[in-house]
Design an enzyme around this catalytic site. Structure first.
Site, PDB file in Angstrom:
ATOM      1  N   ASP A   1       4.355  34.086  43.140  1.00 21.34           N
ATOM      2  CA  ASP A   1       4.081  34.258  44.581  1.00 21.34           C
ATOM      3  C   ASP A   1       5.157  34.998  45.380  1.00 21.34           C
ATOM      4  O   ASP A   1       5.516  34.575  46.493  1.00 21.34           O
ATOM      5  CB  ASP A   1       3.831  32.880  45.237  1.00 21.34           C
ATOM      6  CG  ASP A   1       2.629  32.161  44.646  1.00 21.34           C
ATOM      7  OD1 ASP A   1       2.074  32.652  43.650  1.00 21.34           O
ATOM      8  OD2 ASP A   1       2.256  31.094  45.164  1.00 21.34           O
TER       9      ASP A   1
ATOM     10  N   ASP B   1      -0.760  33.670  45.578  1.00 26.96           N
ATOM     11  CA  ASP B   1      -1.542  32.788  46.424  1.00 26.96           C
ATOM     12  C   ASP B   1      -2.606  33.706  47.032  1.00 26.96           C
ATOM     13  O   ASP B   1      -2.266  34.751  47.611  1.00 26.96           O
ATOM     14  CB  ASP B   1      -0.596  32.235  47.510  1.00 26.96           C
ATOM     15  CG  ASP B   1      -0.849  30.782  47.846  1.00 26.96           C
ATOM     16  OD1 ASP B   1      -1.421  30.053  47.014  1.00 26.96           O
ATOM     17  OD2 ASP B   1      -0.450  30.372  48.953  1.00 26.96           O
TER      18      ASP B   1
ATOM     19  N   HIS C   1      -5.755  33.188  49.203  1.00 22.20           N
ATOM     20  CA  HIS C   1      -6.636  32.278  49.927  1.00 22.20           C
ATOM     21  C   HIS C   1      -7.758  33.003  50.670  1.00 22.20           C
ATOM     22  O   HIS C   1      -7.533  34.072  51.245  1.00 22.20           O
ATOM     23  CB  HIS C   1      -5.830  31.498  50.984  1.00 22.20           C
ATOM     24  CG  HIS C   1      -4.766  30.609  50.432  1.00 22.20           C
ATOM     25  ND1 HIS C   1      -4.962  29.768  49.377  1.00 22.20           N
ATOM     26  CD2 HIS C   1      -3.472  30.412  50.825  1.00 22.20           C
ATOM     27  CE1 HIS C   1      -3.845  29.093  49.138  1.00 22.20           C
ATOM     28  NE2 HIS C   1      -2.916  29.476  49.998  1.00 22.20           N
TER      29      HIS C   1
ATOM     30  N   SER D   1      -5.933  24.512  53.185  1.00 19.27           N
ATOM     31  CA  SER D   1      -4.508  24.254  53.428  1.00 19.27           C
ATOM     32  C   SER D   1      -4.039  24.774  54.790  1.00 19.27           C
ATOM     33  O   SER D   1      -2.898  24.560  55.178  1.00 19.27           O
ATOM     34  CB  SER D   1      -3.658  24.893  52.323  1.00 19.27           C
ATOM     35  OG  SER D   1      -3.532  26.299  52.511  1.00 19.27           O
TER      36      SER D   1
ATOM     37  N   HIS E   1      -1.833  31.908  55.609  1.00 18.95           N
ATOM     38  CA  HIS E   1      -0.935  32.771  54.829  1.00 18.95           C
ATOM     39  C   HIS E   1      -1.668  33.262  53.597  1.00 18.95           C
ATOM     40  O   HIS E   1      -2.606  32.638  53.125  1.00 18.95           O
ATOM     41  CB  HIS E   1       0.328  31.985  54.412  1.00 18.95           C
ATOM     42  CG  HIS E   1       0.002  30.833  53.509  1.00 18.95           C
ATOM     43  ND1 HIS E   1      -0.412  29.605  53.988  1.00 18.95           N
ATOM     44  CD2 HIS E   1      -0.018  30.724  52.151  1.00 18.95           C
ATOM     45  CE1 HIS E   1      -0.656  28.792  52.967  1.00 18.95           C
ATOM     46  NE2 HIS E   1      -0.438  29.446  51.835  1.00 18.95           N
TER      47      HIS E   1
ATOM     48  N   LYS F   1      -4.680  32.707  42.526  1.00 17.37           N
ATOM     49  CA  LYS F   1      -4.943  31.260  42.539  1.00 17.37           C
ATOM     50  C   LYS F   1      -5.212  30.754  43.951  1.00 17.37           C
ATOM     51  O   LYS F   1      -4.937  31.465  44.926  1.00 17.37           O
ATOM     52  CB  LYS F   1      -3.750  30.505  41.936  1.00 17.37           C
ATOM     53  CG  LYS F   1      -2.510  30.652  42.793  1.00 17.37           C
ATOM     54  CD  LYS F   1      -1.352  29.912  42.207  1.00 17.37           C
ATOM     55  CE  LYS F   1      -0.068  30.243  42.928  1.00 17.37           C
ATOM     56  NZ  LYS F   1      -0.051  29.879  44.354  1.00 17.37           N
TER      57      LYS F   1
ATOM     58  N   GLU G   1      -6.813  23.013  47.312  1.00 13.41           N
ATOM     59  CA  GLU G   1      -5.447  23.538  47.232  1.00 13.41           C
ATOM     60  C   GLU G   1      -5.049  23.603  45.757  1.00 13.41           C
ATOM     61  O   GLU G   1      -5.376  22.702  44.974  1.00 13.41           O
ATOM     62  CB  GLU G   1      -4.469  22.633  47.997  1.00 13.41           C
ATOM     63  CG  GLU G   1      -3.007  23.074  47.934  1.00 13.41           C
ATOM     64  CD  GLU G   1      -2.759  24.483  48.504  1.00 13.41           C
ATOM     65  OE1 GLU G   1      -3.314  25.465  47.967  1.00 13.41           O
ATOM     66  OE2 GLU G   1      -1.992  24.593  49.485  1.00 13.41           O
TER      67      GLU G   1
ATOM     68  N   ALA H   1       7.343  28.996  45.965  1.00 13.41           N
ATOM     69  CA  ALA H   1       8.554  28.341  46.444  1.00 13.41           C
ATOM     70  C   ALA H   1       8.897  27.241  45.450  1.00 13.41           C
ATOM     71  O   ALA H   1       8.014  26.610  44.882  1.00 13.41           O
ATOM     72  CB  ALA H   1       8.299  27.736  47.825  1.00 13.41           C
TER      73      ALA H   1
ATOM     74  N   CYS I   1       4.793  25.930  44.625  1.00 15.02           N
ATOM     75  CA  CYS I   1       4.086  26.610  43.538  1.00 15.02           C
ATOM     76  C   CYS I   1       4.920  26.714  42.269  1.00 15.02           C
ATOM     77  O   CYS I   1       4.383  26.639  41.167  1.00 15.02           O
ATOM     78  CB  CYS I   1       3.576  27.962  44.011  1.00 15.02           C
ATOM     79  SG  CYS I   1       2.198  27.723  45.182  1.00 15.02           S
TER      80      CYS I   1
END
Ligand code: VGL
Ligand code: ZN
Length: 240
Positions: free
Chosen positions: A17, A59, A61, A67, A78, A103, A110, A138, A142
């Site tokens: 990420d 990530d 989304h 989330s 984000h 993902k 989530e 982070a 993740c």
């Protein structure tokens, strides 16, 4: 004694990420997140040279992800699919052949782990990977969950601790994350544990410094260069 890792085709590098939204100027910036980029670039070069597999998770989304605060989640919006914030940092140098794993694409679920709801484990096993090295963002979300799932899937797992930074929503979260990973059998390493990385030739710009300042190793010179308040990662997100 210092542990030395030798990278082979049975190893994989997992870059977690490293996306604009997790970097300065992004929607959910990880403190010091930009500092992982030059280190990950070194690892990527090293793994590529050794013929190891390289994966980059993102990530990814949908705009109404569970989330996000509007849906009752803990985070500002984000890494929304197809947006600038979801793109990998332009300073991150992903070698040719890097496989991208998207993902947390299901609006209702989530998924902090790169293994959750993806074919990452199957891909690693099909390619004969036995050991994974994990860095990125982070540490306390993740990276943590990717490392724990790598262990659950039976991979030897090494956290690249110089190539990860965390959010620390609560002080101590990062330390607790590292304890959890270690408790499940993950090792920790930095560039110093890869003898190959010491052979990276220094560039012209820093050659004079190398001569003037003999006691510094090549690795230390590269480190010093990274500490300067300039460099490729300073440009991240200045377009805003
Ligand atoms: C992450 C918070 C929310 C991560 C992703 O990549 O660690 N953290 N979504
Ligand atoms: Zn997210």
């Amino acid at each position: 004694m210092k542990k030395e890792y030798v990278i082979s085709k049975e190893d994989a590098l997992m870059i977690v990420d490293v996306q604009n939204d997790f970097l300065p100027g992004g929607a959910l910036p990880v403190p010091e997140g930009e500092q992982v980029i030059p280190v990950l670039n070194d690892y990527a070069k090293m793994f590529k040279k050794a013929g190891a597999k390289i994966f980059a998770t993102r990530d990814w989304h949908p705009p109404n992800h569970i989330s996000f605060k509007a849906q009752g989640g803990p985070w500002p919006p984000h890494c929304v699919q197809q947006t600038e914030g979801a793109r990998f940092s332009p300073a991150l140098k992903l070698p040719e052949g890097t496989e991208i794993i998207s993902k947390a694409t299901d609006p209702a679920k989530e998924s902090y782990s790169g293994f959750d709801g993806t074919d990452l484990a199957a891909k690693l096993k099909a390619q004969g990977v036995k050991r994974v090295f994990v860095g990125g963002l982070a540490t306390d979300y993740c990276v943590l969950n990717t490392v724990l799932d790598a262990r659950k899937n039976g991979f030897d797992t090494v956290l690249l601790s110089d190539a990860t930074r965390g959010i620390n929503v609560k002080p101590g979260d990062v330390n607790r994350a590292i304890e959890q990973m270690t408790a499940k059998g993950a090792d920790q390493a930095t560039l110093e544990n890869f003898p190959d990385s010491l052979e990276t030739p220094i560039d012209e710009e820093h050659a004079a410094e190398a001569i003037a300042d003999k006691p510094l190793s090549k690795l230390e010179i590269k480190r010093k260069a990274r500490m300067r308040p300039r460099g490729p990662y300073k440009r991240v997100r200045t377009e805003r």
